[in-house]
Design a protein around this motif. Structure first.
Motif, short mmCIF file in Angstrom:
data_model
loop_
_atom_site.label_atom_id
_atom_site.label_comp_id
_atom_site.label_asym_id
_atom_site.label_seq_id
_atom_site.Cartn_x
_atom_site.Cartn_y
_atom_site.Cartn_z
N PRO A 135 20.15 -36.27 -3.63
CA PRO A 135 20.19 -37.02 -4.89
C PRO A 135 18.90 -37.78 -5.21
O PRO A 135 18.95 -38.85 -5.82
CB PRO A 135 21.35 -37.98 -4.67
N CYS A 136 17.77 -37.28 -4.80
CA CYS A 136 16.46 -37.87 -5.13
C CYS A 136 16.33 -39.31 -4.65
O CYS A 136 15.83 -40.18 -5.36
CB CYS A 136 16.19 -37.79 -6.62
N LYS A 168 16.73 -36.97 5.59
CA LYS A 168 16.59 -38.40 5.32
C LYS A 168 16.06 -39.12 6.56
O LYS A 168 15.13 -39.93 6.47
CB LYS A 168 17.96 -38.96 4.92
N TYR A 169 16.62 -38.80 7.71
CA TYR A 169 16.19 -39.43 8.97
C TYR A 169 14.72 -39.11 9.27
O TYR A 169 13.93 -40.00 9.60
CB TYR A 169 17.09 -38.93 10.09
N VAL A 170 14.35 -37.84 9.13
CA VAL A 170 12.99 -37.41 9.49
C VAL A 170 11.96 -38.03 8.57
O VAL A 170 10.96 -38.61 9.02
CB VAL A 170 12.90 -35.87 9.48
N PHE A 191 16.02 -49.77 6.59
CA PHE A 191 15.80 -48.34 6.88
C PHE A 191 16.82 -47.42 6.23
O PHE A 191 16.49 -46.40 5.65
CB PHE A 191 15.81 -48.15 8.40
N TRP A 192 18.11 -47.74 6.30
CA TRP A 192 19.15 -46.83 5.81
C TRP A 192 19.62 -47.14 4.41
O TRP A 192 20.55 -46.53 3.93
CB TRP A 192 20.34 -46.85 6.78
N ARG A 193 18.98 -48.10 3.76
CA ARG A 193 19.42 -48.42 2.38
C ARG A 193 18.96 -47.34 1.41
O ARG A 193 17.91 -46.77 1.56
CB ARG A 193 18.87 -49.75 1.94
N GLU A 199 24.78 -31.12 7.29
CA GLU A 199 23.90 -32.01 8.05
C GLU A 199 22.47 -32.07 7.50
O GLU A 199 21.72 -32.98 7.85
CB GLU A 199 23.82 -31.54 9.51
N LYS A 200 22.10 -31.11 6.68
CA LYS A 200 20.69 -30.99 6.29
C LYS A 200 20.17 -32.23 5.58
O LYS A 200 19.07 -32.71 5.88
CB LYS A 200 20.50 -29.75 5.42
#
Length: 240
Positions: free
Chosen positions: A118-119, A93-95, A238-240, A87-88
């Protein structure tokens, strides 16, 4: 089984509680950032290899520019350090994206966590007008870097003093140079700014890199002022 009748498992309930805790943390953080005086300049990310001076450079950039300064270690410890390994990355990514979407200006984040595999974050941020810079030590020998590391910890508090022998510090220097070379290659491939910092001349090097970062941020600010902000498009992606 239809979603309305699916049984909620313990892991589902735990994930829901974690999401609530994350959003509470972010709400408190956003209140603090909103209450602080911040510059009308693009937010900045500074990352790179460990023990290459990036945090000291970041502190100086934040102080001179008036940025609200966050470190990835602080964010990790408050949000996802105790999360399951699987989950990390999703939580990080979300934060980070929520912080930067809310504050595309006036915030500086530094730390190695920005370039966790993956940067994705440097590229995502750069595409949205947020300035990214990496610092490393890819140009010299492991022996030279070991010398600088040993000289530093002889005069300063350093976590390596209790945990690494001189020989281990040489191996550490080799890994550091390899990591720096990888970061330098990544930045070159994606048109991102990378700086080698000669730790034998740290004060002069810090000032050199500081000035270059300030110039680059001012240039990006001027470009954004002329061309407008990506705002809504960034949120839609946002999630791209």
């Amino acid at each position: 089984m239809p979603p309305s009748t699916r049984q909620i498992t313990p892991s589902d309930a735990h994930a829901a509680r974690r999401k609530v805790a994350l959003d509470r943390y972010l709400d408190r953080l956003f209140e603090k950032i909103s209450a602080a005086q911040r510059p009308d300049l693009p937010s900045v990310l500074i990352s790179g290899a460990v023990r290459c001076g990036k945090t000291k450079v970041a502190r100086r950039v934040a102080l001179r520019g008036g940025y609200y300064h966050l470190r990835t270690d602080q964010i990790r410890n408050q949000t996802y350090m105790d999360a399951p390994e699987g989950e990390k990355r999703r939580i990080a990514k979300y934060v980070y994206r929520r912080i930067l979407l809310r504050f595309p200006k006036g915030v500086l984040i530094d730390g190695t966590g920005i370039m966790d595999a993956p940067c994705e974050l440097p590229l995502w941020a750069d595409a949205r007008g947020i300035a990214f810079f990496a610092i490393g030590y890819a140009f010299d020998t492991p022996e030279a870097k070991q010398r600088d590391l040993l000289a530093y910890r002889a005069e300063n508090a350093c976590w390596t003093k209790q945990s690494k022998s001189d020989d281990e510090m040489l191996r550490f220097a080799r890994r550091l140079i390899r990591r720096s070379a990888d970061i330098k290659q990544f930045c070159a491939a994606h048109g991102l700014r990378y700086f080698d910092l000669d730790s034998a001349r740290f004060e002069a090097e810090r000032e050199r890199i500081l000035r270059e970062i300030e110039r680059a941020v001012q240039q990006r600010h001027a470009e954004q002022t002329r061309g407008g902000q990506p705002g809504l498009i960034a949120r839609l992606k946002f999630w791209r």
